[in-house]
Design a protein around this motif. Structure first.
Motif, mmCIF file in Angstrom:
data_model
loop_
_atom_site.group_PDB
_atom_site.id
_atom_site.type_symbol
_atom_site.label_atom_id
_atom_site.label_comp_id
_atom_site.label_asym_id
_atom_site.label_seq_id
_atom_site.Cartn_x
_atom_site.Cartn_y
_atom_site.Cartn_z
ATOM 1 N N VAL A 1 2.770 11.092 -9.601
ATOM 2 C CA VAL A 1 2.221 11.323 -10.939
ATOM 3 C C VAL A 1 0.883 12.052 -10.916
ATOM 4 O O VAL A 1 0.472 12.589 -11.945
ATOM 5 C CB VAL A 1 2.056 9.976 -11.683
ATOM 6 C CG1 VAL A 1 3.407 9.313 -11.864
ATOM 7 C CG2 VAL A 1 1.101 9.044 -10.940
ATOM 8 N N VAL A 2 0.272 12.135 -9.766
ATOM 9 C CA VAL A 2 -1.023 12.807 -9.681
ATOM 10 C C VAL A 2 -0.804 14.206 -9.140
ATOM 11 O O VAL A 2 -0.171 14.387 -8.093
ATOM 12 C CB VAL A 2 -1.999 12.014 -8.782
ATOM 13 C CG1 VAL A 2 -3.321 12.763 -8.655
ATOM 14 C CG2 VAL A 2 -2.224 10.627 -9.344
ATOM 15 N N LEU A 3 -1.181 15.237 -9.772
ATOM 16 C CA LEU A 3 -1.027 16.623 -9.372
ATOM 17 C C LEU A 3 -2.287 17.124 -8.693
ATOM 18 O O LEU A 3 -3.398 16.754 -9.057
ATOM 19 C CB LEU A 3 -0.723 17.496 -10.595
ATOM 20 C CG LEU A 3 0.554 17.180 -11.366
ATOM 21 C CD1 LEU A 3 0.676 18.103 -12.582
ATOM 22 C CD2 LEU A 3 1.771 17.324 -10.472
ATOM 23 N N SER A 4 -2.047 18.012 -7.721
ATOM 24 C CA SER A 4 -3.187 18.650 -7.067
ATOM 25 C C SER A 4 -3.773 19.672 -8.031
ATOM 26 O O SER A 4 -3.107 20.124 -8.968
ATOM 27 C CB SER A 4 -2.740 19.331 -5.775
ATOM 28 O OG SER A 4 -1.830 20.369 -6.080
ATOM 29 N N PRO A 5 -4.988 20.107 -7.830
ATOM 30 C CA PRO A 5 -5.585 21.121 -8.718
ATOM 31 C C PRO A 5 -4.785 22.421 -8.740
ATOM 32 O O PRO A 5 -4.628 23.049 -9.776
ATOM 33 C CB PRO A 5 -6.985 21.314 -8.126
ATOM 34 C CG PRO A 5 -7.274 20.026 -7.422
ATOM 35 C CD PRO A 5 -5.969 19.551 -6.875
ATOM 36 N N GLN A 6 -4.253 22.867 -7.556
ATOM 37 C CA GLN A 6 -3.475 24.104 -7.527
ATOM 38 C C GLN A 6 -2.195 23.955 -8.338
ATOM 39 O O GLN A 6 -1.791 24.847 -9.087
ATOM 40 C CB GLN A 6 -3.146 24.484 -6.081
ATOM 41 C CG GLN A 6 -4.355 24.825 -5.234
ATOM 42 C CD GLN A 6 -5.058 23.586 -4.688
ATOM 43 O OE1 GLN A 6 -4.641 22.456 -4.982
ATOM 44 N NE2 GLN A 6 -6.143 23.798 -3.940
ATOM 45 N N ARG A 7 -1.537 22.805 -8.178
ATOM 46 C CA ARG A 7 -0.292 22.591 -8.903
ATOM 47 C C ARG A 7 -0.534 22.440 -10.388
ATOM 48 O O ARG A 7 0.261 22.885 -11.215
ATOM 49 C CB ARG A 7 0.417 21.355 -8.338
ATOM 50 C CG ARG A 7 1.796 21.130 -8.922
ATOM 51 C CD ARG A 7 2.473 19.986 -8.229
ATOM 52 N NE ARG A 7 3.772 19.728 -8.808
ATOM 53 C CZ ARG A 7 4.572 18.724 -8.430
ATOM 54 N NH1 ARG A 7 4.161 17.921 -7.454
ATOM 55 N NH2 ARG A 7 5.732 18.555 -8.996
ATOM 56 N N ALA A 8 -1.611 21.797 -10.733
ATOM 57 C CA ALA A 8 -1.919 21.605 -12.148
ATOM 58 C C ALA A 8 -2.231 22.926 -12.827
ATOM 59 O O ALA A 8 -1.983 23.102 -14.017
ATOM 60 C CB ALA A 8 -3.097 20.637 -12.307
ATOM 61 N N GLY B 1 0.803 -1.209 0.000
ATOM 62 C CA GLY B 1 0.000 0.000 0.000
ATOM 63 C C GLY B 1 0.845 1.273 0.000
ATOM 64 O O GLY B 1 0.536 2.251 -0.670
ATOM 65 N N LEU B 2 1.946 1.253 0.739
ATOM 66 C CA LEU B 2 2.846 2.406 0.759
ATOM 67 C C LEU B 2 3.446 2.663 -0.617
ATOM 68 O O LEU B 2 3.567 3.799 -1.072
ATOM 69 C CB LEU B 2 3.951 2.207 1.789
ATOM 70 C CG LEU B 2 3.523 2.246 3.262
ATOM 71 C CD1 LEU B 2 4.693 1.903 4.167
ATOM 72 C CD2 LEU B 2 2.973 3.632 3.609
ATOM 73 N N ILE B 3 3.878 1.612 -1.280
ATOM 74 C CA ILE B 3 4.495 1.762 -2.602
ATOM 75 C C ILE B 3 3.493 2.341 -3.593
ATOM 76 O O ILE B 3 3.797 3.250 -4.373
ATOM 77 C CB ILE B 3 5.031 0.408 -3.089
ATOM 78 C CG1 ILE B 3 6.189 -0.045 -2.186
ATOM 79 C CG2 ILE B 3 5.498 0.496 -4.539
ATOM 80 C CD1 ILE B 3 6.682 -1.439 -2.499
ATOM 81 N N ILE B 4 2.295 1.824 -3.554
ATOM 82 C CA ILE B 4 1.273 2.322 -4.485
ATOM 83 C C ILE B 4 0.985 3.791 -4.215
ATOM 84 O O ILE B 4 0.861 4.607 -5.141
ATOM 85 C CB ILE B 4 -0.008 1.462 -4.368
ATOM 86 C CG1 ILE B 4 0.282 0.022 -4.861
ATOM 87 C CG2 ILE B 4 -1.147 2.074 -5.177
ATOM 88 C CD1 ILE B 4 -0.869 -0.929 -4.635
ATOM 89 N N GLY B 5 0.909 4.175 -2.926
ATOM 90 C CA GLY B 5 0.646 5.565 -2.590
ATOM 91 C C GLY B 5 1.767 6.492 -3.040
ATOM 92 O O GLY B 5 1.534 7.609 -3.499
ATOM 93 N N TYR B 6 3.035 6.053 -2.907
ATOM 94 C CA TYR B 6 4.164 6.873 -3.323
ATOM 95 C C TYR B 6 4.147 7.104 -4.834
ATOM 96 O O TYR B 6 4.376 8.205 -5.312
ATOM 97 C CB TYR B 6 5.472 6.197 -2.893
ATOM 98 C CG TYR B 6 6.702 6.944 -3.315
ATOM 99 C CD1 TYR B 6 7.148 8.052 -2.608
ATOM 100 C CD2 TYR B 6 7.417 6.528 -4.441
ATOM 101 C CE1 TYR B 6 8.277 8.739 -2.999
ATOM 102 C CE2 TYR B 6 8.535 7.216 -4.848
ATOM 103 C CZ TYR B 6 8.979 8.320 -4.122
ATOM 104 O OH TYR B 6 10.092 8.992 -4.517
#
Length: 615
Positions: A114-121, A104-109
């Motif tokens: 690769v997933v950006l927050s709306p503010q960062r995007a 679960g930790l590996i998947i979360g990392y």
């Protein structure tokens, strides 16, 4: 709990008939164990099913107390397929849960990267902006920092030979301590009972000096003894009696007898002195004989004169003359002849007396020469190795490698056996220290004689001095830069020796500074309002001219580096220190506070924020 006792009452008051429990009556709070003997692992505190015999099993609630076990009941057919099972305390369950957590930790990392927050995007991509720095107006000092060897100057090794009247060079006393001061005329070591003196001079001692010696070393010894107040006579290159007496006085002042010809020479002197005395007595007597002979000759001549007058007087003129004139003339003639013979005899005696005087004089001369030779043989001598000449005094004892009882010859032989250079018994150094720093040729080209220098002392603090010479040990320095070997390859960078003389030590002992210390030498200091830019801001064009790039009108937020307004400024540089370069001339001119470009880099800027500038 169900047992195999037929009389056990049931909850409704009835008794269970004999027989096994129902096959399906397996709850998690029960376990099946072997009836007899119950080989149960009682350390297990959970409900466990254990089957050793598929035909005989029993039920019990708690396997740890061993109670409530019935025998003779019918076995459960399903139990024949089980061996030994631990359901919740088994390690398999723990490892399964741990693996699930790590996964679960590996998947979360991975997802977080690769997933950006709306503010960062919503943020714009980084812009390649200018990296700038302000032009400063201040003073800098360029310095060359290196390591310097600090040592006492003019080290002199003292290795006395075996004294001429000894069979071994054994240290018998007068061993100094390290750090003690040595003055002119002092004894620095005693070898085989003989002292080793230190005198001021430039010419090293290489032979024994005694009667008959002459040369520059004799002149040097005489001057050194005269400096000590010992009357060694006027300047002369010959070893004479005055110098010998001064050597004897030097030994006597130190409490030693001076080496000389020994007892035999002393006996010869005494004998020669007696010979001179005897010769003087003989000469005196010879001279007295001459006086007596001269008086006798005078008397004889007077008698001869009287006889001549009597002989020349006419006959009859003499009173009482004989009546026979012939006999009177004969007698007067005999008197005259006898008087003449006496004169001749007296003259011969006088000549013999004079010859005796001459012989006595010659004997006296020979006796005096014999005495002189005997005295020369008895003069005090300065043996080789008995004196160490050093240019400047006082000196400091820098090293001591011997003690009382050491045989210097054995120490040298021990060194030959170990194939290592034997240290000198004593090493004298100057009272002054010398600082020699090794710097590269490029750095040496920046330094100047009489320039300031600063020595960092052990334990903190500094001592100021001046540069006294540059590259003197290596000769005239070539053009600073790289050199090439015979094969055209780049040779190792040349090094240059820089001598530094310290000022006031401020109460510190010179011995505390000896070693390898850090030295800082000033190259130059700019004016207090010099314009400075970072070293990274200066570049060169194809012709080798220095230039900088200045931002015109300030940075524009959100504008890429290539679109910023800049101006290339030709400059002349001065000192370089502290990562900054002095700008001595700029075309067009620049002022303090101007922004100079030192590079480009990604910068997150906000076009809507006028205060945001590229980094």
């Amino acid at each position: 709990m169900t047992t195999n006792d037929p009389s056990t009452p049931t909850p409704d008051g009835a008794t269970n008939p004999p027989g096994p429990p129902p096959p399906d009556d397996h709850s998690v709070s029960q376990e099946v164990v072997r009836a007899a003997p119950p080989e149960v692992d009682h350390a297990v505190g959970v409900d466990t099913l254990i089957f050793d015999d598929p035909q005989t099993v029993a039920w019990r609630d708690n396997p740890s107390d061993g109670a409530g076990v019935d025998s003779g009941v019918r076995a459960d057919p399903l139990s024949s397929r089980l061996t030994r099972v631990s359901l919740w305390r088994s390690g398999r369950a723990v490892w399964v849960l741990a693996g699930v957590g790590v996964l679960g930790l590996i998947i979360g990392y991975v997802l977080g990267g690769v997933v950006l927050s709306p503010q960062r995007a919503a943020s714009p991509p980084p812009t390649e902006g200018l990296i700038t720095a302000k032009v400063e107006a201040r003073q800098i000092t360029a310095r060359v920092v290196g390591r310097a060897d600090v040592a006492f100057t003019d080290r002199v090794s003292v290795t006395p030979p075996t004294p001429e009247d000894a069979v071994a060079a054994v240290v018998t006393g007068q061993v100094p301590t390290v750090g003690s001061q040595v003055n002119a005329g002092d004894v620095v070591l005693e070898v085989s009972g003989r002292p080793v003196f230190v005198l001021r001079g430039d010419f090293p001692s290489y032979r024994s000096l005694s009667a008959g010696s002459s040369g520059a070393d004799v002149t040097e010894l005489r001057a050194a003894l005269n400096d000590l107040g010992l009357d060694a006579g006027p300047a002369s290159a010959s070893y004479d009696a005055a110098l010998a007496e001064a050597v004897r006085a030097l030994y006597g002042r130190a409490g030693y007898s001076a080496p000389d010809g020994g007892e035999l020479a002393t006996l010869k002197v005494r004998s020669a002195e007696d010979g001179v005395s005897d010769a003087a007595t003989t000469l005196k007597r010879a001279k007295e004989d001459v006086v007596r002979a001269e008086k006798a000759l005078d008397a004889a001549k007077a008698d001869q004169a009287t006889a001549q007058r009597n002989h020349d007087t006419p006959a009859g003129a003499n009173q009482g003359a004989a009546t026979d004139p012939g006999s009177a003339d004969q007698r007067l003639g005999d008197d005259l002849r006898q008087a003449g013979d006496m004169v001749e005899h007296s003259e011969s005696a006088l000549q013999q007396a004079k010859d005796a005087v001459e012989l006595a004089r010659r004997g006296q001369t020979r006796a005096e020469q014999t005495l002189t030779d005997a005295q020369r043989d008895a003069w005090a001598i300065m043996p080789v190795g008995a004196v160490v000449f050093v240019p400047d005094l006082p000196r400091r004892v820098d090293e001591v490698h011997v003690g009382v009882g050491d045989d210097l010859a054995k120490l040298a032989n021990r060194s030959e056996t170990s194939q290592a250079a034997a240290p000198a018994p004593l090493v004298l150094s100057g009272a002054q220290i010398a600082i020699t720093a090794q710097v590269g040729m490029d750095e040496a080209g920046l330094l100047r004689v009489d320039g300031p220098a600063m020595l960092t002392i052990p334990g903190g603090g500094t001592i100021h001095g001046v540069i006294t010479s540059i590259c003197d040990e290596a000769g005239t320095a070539s053009t600073p830069g790289k050199t090439t070997g015979r094969d055209g390859a780049a040779a190792a960078p040349q090094r240059c020796a820089v001598a530094v003389t310290l000022g006031d030590l401020g109460g510190l002992a010179a011995a505390d500074l000896v070693g390898n210390q850090q030295v800082t030498m000033d190259v130059g200091t700019s004016s207090t309002e010099s314009l400075l830019v970072p070293v990274a801001a200066v570049s060169a064009d194809t012709a080798g001219h220095a230039r900088i790039t200045v931002v015109s009108g300030g940075l524009e937020p959100g504008v890429a580096a290539r679109d910023q307004k800049t101006t290339v400024v030709d400059v002349e540089t001065g000192l370089s220190a502290e990562g900054m370069v002095e700008i001595t001339r700029a075309t067009p001119p620049i002022t303090a506070g101007d922004l100079v470009v030192i590079g480009q880099g990604a910068s997150q800027t906000n076009p809507t924020d006028p205060t945001s500038t590229p980094r």
